[in-house]
Design a protein around this motif. Structure first.
Motif, PDB file in Angstrom:
ATOM      1  N   VAL A 134       0.713  -1.089   0.060  1.00 31.45           N
ATOM      2  CA  VAL A 134       0.066  -0.109   0.050  1.00 31.45           C
ATOM      3  C   VAL A 134       1.107   1.299   0.002  1.00 31.45           C
ATOM      4  CG1 VAL A 134      -0.329   0.090   2.487  1.00 31.45           C
ATOM      5  CG2 VAL A 134      -1.877   1.170   1.031  1.00 31.45           C
ATOM      6  N   ALA A 135       0.487   2.137  -0.639  1.00 29.65           N
ATOM      7  CA  ALA A 135       1.296   3.498  -1.096  1.00 29.65           C
ATOM      8  C   ALA A 135       1.638   4.193   0.400  1.00 29.65           C
ATOM      9  CB  ALA A 135       0.988   4.305  -2.015  1.00 29.65           C
ATOM     10  N   MET A 136       0.476   4.278   1.408  1.00 30.56           N
ATOM     11  CA  MET A 136       1.027   5.111   2.466  1.00 30.56           C
ATOM     12  C   MET A 136       0.250   4.350   3.610  1.00 30.56           C
ATOM     13  SD  MET A 136      -1.249   8.541   1.611  1.00 30.56           S
ATOM     14  CE  MET A 136      -0.505   9.379   3.023  1.00 30.56           C
ATOM     15  N   THR A 137       0.416   4.614   4.881  1.00 32.69           N
ATOM     16  CA  THR A 137      -0.019   4.060   6.015  1.00 32.69           C
ATOM     17  C   THR A 137      -1.216   5.045   6.489  1.00 32.69           C
ATOM     18  OG1 THR A 137       1.156   5.449   7.543  1.00 32.69           O
ATOM     19  CG2 THR A 137       2.162   3.110   6.768  1.00 32.69           C
ATOM     20  N   ILE A 138      -2.013   4.121   7.013  1.00 31.02           N
ATOM     21  CA  ILE A 138      -3.138   5.161   7.876  1.00 31.02           C
ATOM     22  C   ILE A 138      -2.768   6.227   8.543  1.00 31.02           C
ATOM     23  CG2 ILE A 138      -5.255   4.931   9.673  1.00 31.02           C
ATOM     24  CD1 ILE A 138      -5.661   2.149   8.227  1.00 31.02           C
ATOM     25  N   GLU A 139      -1.658   6.050   9.543  1.00 27.34           N
ATOM     26  CA  GLU A 139      -1.132   7.154  10.316  1.00 27.34           C
ATOM     27  C   GLU A 139      -0.597   8.351   9.406  1.00 27.34           C
ATOM     28  OE1 GLU A 139      -0.410   3.888  10.646  1.00 27.34           O
ATOM     29  OE2 GLU A 139      -1.724   3.863  12.337  1.00 27.34           O
ATOM     30  N   ASP A 140      -0.296   8.219   8.066  1.00 27.45           N
ATOM     31  CA  ASP A 140       0.483   9.210   7.349  1.00 27.45           C
ATOM     32  C   ASP A 140      -0.783   9.951   6.489  1.00 27.45           C
ATOM     33  OD1 ASP A 140       2.963   8.702   8.268  1.00 27.45           O
ATOM     34  OD2 ASP A 140       3.458   7.339   6.513  1.00 27.45           O
ATOM     35  N   LEU A 141      -1.992   9.347   6.532  1.00 28.05           N
ATOM     36  CA  LEU A 141      -2.977  10.062   5.905  1.00 28.05           C
ATOM     37  C   LEU A 141      -3.112  11.387   6.514  1.00 28.05           C
ATOM     38  CD1 LEU A 141      -5.733   7.182   5.901  1.00 28.05           C
ATOM     39  CD2 LEU A 141      -4.269   8.213   3.607  1.00 28.05           C
ATOM     40  N   PRO A 142      -3.557  12.393   5.480  1.00 28.27           N
ATOM     41  CA  PRO A 142      -4.095  13.562   5.916  1.00 28.27           C
ATOM     42  C   PRO A 142      -5.526  13.222   6.645  1.00 28.27           C
ATOM     43  CG  PRO A 142      -4.486  13.594   3.767  1.00 28.27           C
ATOM     44  CD  PRO A 142      -3.690  12.416   4.111  1.00 28.27           C
ATOM     45  N   LYS A 143      -6.014  14.459   7.483  1.00 27.82           N
ATOM     46  CA  LYS A 143      -7.373  14.196   7.989  1.00 27.82           C
ATOM     47  C   LYS A 143      -8.552  13.895   7.032  1.00 27.82           C
ATOM     48  CE  LYS A 143     -10.859  15.967  10.985  1.00 27.82           C
ATOM     49  NZ  LYS A 143     -12.012  15.181  10.226  1.00 27.82           N
ATOM     50  N   ILE A 144      -8.823  12.674   7.131  1.00 25.87           N
ATOM     51  CA  ILE A 144      -9.861  12.248   6.321  1.00 25.87           C
ATOM     52  C   ILE A 144     -11.585  12.618   6.775  1.00 25.87           C
ATOM     53  CG2 ILE A 144     -10.944  10.073   5.112  1.00 25.87           C
ATOM     54  CD1 ILE A 144      -8.068  10.596   4.330  1.00 25.87           C
ATOM     55  N   ASP A 145     -12.206  13.021   5.777  1.00 24.21           N
ATOM     56  CA  ASP A 145     -13.503  13.569   6.409  1.00 24.21           C
ATOM     57  C   ASP A 145     -14.594  12.341   5.807  1.00 24.21           C
ATOM     58  OD1 ASP A 145     -13.295  16.496   6.917  1.00 24.21           O
ATOM     59  OD2 ASP A 145     -12.196  16.235   4.752  1.00 24.21           O
ATOM     60  N   SER A 146     -14.598  11.790   4.796  1.00 27.44           N
ATOM     61  CA  SER A 146     -15.448  10.684   4.530  1.00 27.44           C
ATOM     62  C   SER A 146     -14.865   9.524   3.949  1.00 27.44           C
ATOM     63  CB  SER A 146     -16.786  11.280   3.910  1.00 27.44           C
ATOM     64  OG  SER A 146     -16.165  12.137   2.736  1.00 27.44           O
ATOM     65  N   VAL A 147     -15.525   8.308   4.037  1.00 26.97           N
ATOM     66  CA  VAL A 147     -15.311   7.218   3.534  1.00 26.97           C
ATOM     67  C   VAL A 147     -16.235   6.567   2.505  1.00 26.97           C
ATOM     68  CG1 VAL A 147     -14.254   4.819   3.677  1.00 26.97           C
ATOM     69  CG2 VAL A 147     -13.569   6.528   5.262  1.00 26.97           C
ATOM     70  N   LEU A 148     -16.131   6.126   1.483  1.00 29.12           N
ATOM     71  CA  LEU A 148     -17.115   5.629   0.637  1.00 29.12           C
ATOM     72  C   LEU A 148     -16.757   4.261   0.322  1.00 29.12           C
ATOM     73  CD1 LEU A 148     -16.811   8.346  -2.330  1.00 29.12           C
ATOM     74  CD2 LEU A 148     -18.284   8.351  -0.374  1.00 29.12           C
ATOM     75  N   ILE A 149     -17.746   3.525   0.664  1.00 21.78           N
ATOM     76  CA  ILE A 149     -17.723   1.855   0.493  1.00 21.78           C
ATOM     77  C   ILE A 149     -18.737   1.516  -0.687  1.00 21.78           C
ATOM     78  CG2 ILE A 149     -17.965  -0.372   1.622  1.00 21.78           C
ATOM     79  CD1 ILE A 149     -15.725   1.319   2.935  1.00 21.78           C
TER      80      ILE A 149
END
Ligand SMILES: [Zn+2]
Ligand SMILES: [Zn+2]
Length: 357
Positions: A134-149
């Motif tokens: 995976v290209a980046m970890t969850i810890e390195d993500l910017p603040k996420i506002d929404s997730v689409l499933i």
């Protein structure tokens, strides 16, 4: 009347923002959803036996060669922290996982950060494990506002990732999920979960002028032995005043995309699956191939498309680079400019704009 016609149900649409359109609705029969366009059936043992005998052409090479053919870039934190104020900035994290930044909000599609698509990760055979990190970890993500499933298959819904995203962002993170899946998310500890049926839409309560709409696709669902099609599947449209993003999810080719185009299109950016399509006689009921992806790109009037759902997990039998190669050939054949429908390098970030006035 054949099975196909029998299951075709078109209703007058009721949503306040999508009135006066005849829209395909999901068919719910005996506790399970049925594809309204083509009857999807659980493959018989005979069919599965035939699938297992199909030759595997995926030929995934050594990590050394993969570093050359499918390099993985580390996304630039500064670029992700300050996306351009207009248009859409998208980063491909691998498979169907994208970080989409538009209108000041950060969105993840089908976030899979785990190592495997096997239902019991600790016991995962090597063939279920990702062949590109995976290209980046969850810890390195910017603040996420929404997730689409889009749906609950393991290559789209990863419990490990959901738990960690929830741990990091908590209730500030909004989960947009297909009808029937909210319970699974609540049981996983998520609180801010909204489930949608096809064509249901919602204006973001955050005052960011963003509308989320769940739209149909031809696919199916399963996580366990007994739960086939007990929850819905589909794609997501995210729209604000100037730009619109369409995450198609997994789909076979069908006419419903002309409805999506009429009602929600055109699109500034679409994420369209191009991989996991062989053997065709079996996969055509569930997944489009690159040829059909180009038809879909045109049908939905997408200004820019990204080919996703390839190059990360070995799910089917085509050569692992074939989706990218066939897409390029098909675009040339159909006289579609190559920069209109691209594939991205893992971890690559691109900015997409609209040409519409
Ligand atoms: Zn799927
Ligand atoms: Zn998939």
């Amino acid at each position: 009347m054949n099975d196909l016609d029998l299951h075709l149900r078109i209703h007058q649409h009721s949503s306040h923002s999508l009135t006066n359109n005849q829209c395909a609705q999901p068919v719910y029969l005996n506790g399970r959803y049925i594809s309204p366009w083509r009857k999807w059936e659980m493959p018989s043992f005979k069919t599965l036996g035939k699938v297992i005998k199909e030759k595997d052409h995926s030929n995934i090479p050594s990590q050394q060669e993969l570093d050359h053919t499918l390099p993985v870039l580390a996304p630039d934190p500064e670029t992700l922290a300050q996306p351009p104020p207009s248009g859409i900035q998208a980063t491909w994290l691998g498979h169907a996982s994208l970080l989409v930044q538009m209108n000041g909000i950060n969105i993840l599609t089908d976030p899979v950060f785990g190592d495997t698509t096997f239902p019991f990760p600790s016991f995962s055979p090597k063939s279920f494990k990702r062949y590109r990190p995976v290209a980046m970890t969850i810890e390195d993500l910017p603040k996420i506002d929404s997730v689409l499933i889009s749906h609950n298959h393991y290559d789209h819904l990863d419990h490990w990732s959901v738990m960690r995203l929830n741990r990091r962002f908590g209730e500030s993170l909004r989960w947009f999920v297909p009808l029937g899946l909210r319970k699974w998310f609540l049981q996983s500890g998520c609180r801010n979960v909204k489930e949608f049926t096809w064509w249901e839409d919602e204006l973001s309560p955050l005052g960011d002028d963003t509308r989320y709409t769940f739209v149909p696709s031809q696919h199916w669902c399963r996580r366990g032995i007994m739960d086939t099609n007990k929850v819905l599947w589909g794609g997501w449209v995210v729209k604000n005043r100037d730009t619109s993003f369409y995450f198609v999810g997994d789909t076979a080719y069908c006419d419903v995309f002309s409805q999506v185009s009429d009602i929600c299109g055109p699109f500034t950016l679409a994420a369209i699956p191009i991989g996991a399509y062989e053997p065709r006689w079996f996969m055509k009921m569930s997944h489009i191939n690159p040829e059909e992806a180009v038809l879909l790109h045109k049908m939905i009037r997408s200004e820019n498309s990204i080919g996703i759902h390839w190059g990360t997990f070995r799910l089917t039998t085509e050569f692992y680079l074939e989706p990218r190669e066939k897409l390029t050939k098909e675009l040339a054949k159909k006289n579609v400019p190559a920069d209109e429908f691209i594939t991205m390098t893992h971890g690559e970030t691109r900015h997409f704009t609209t040409n519409r006035s």
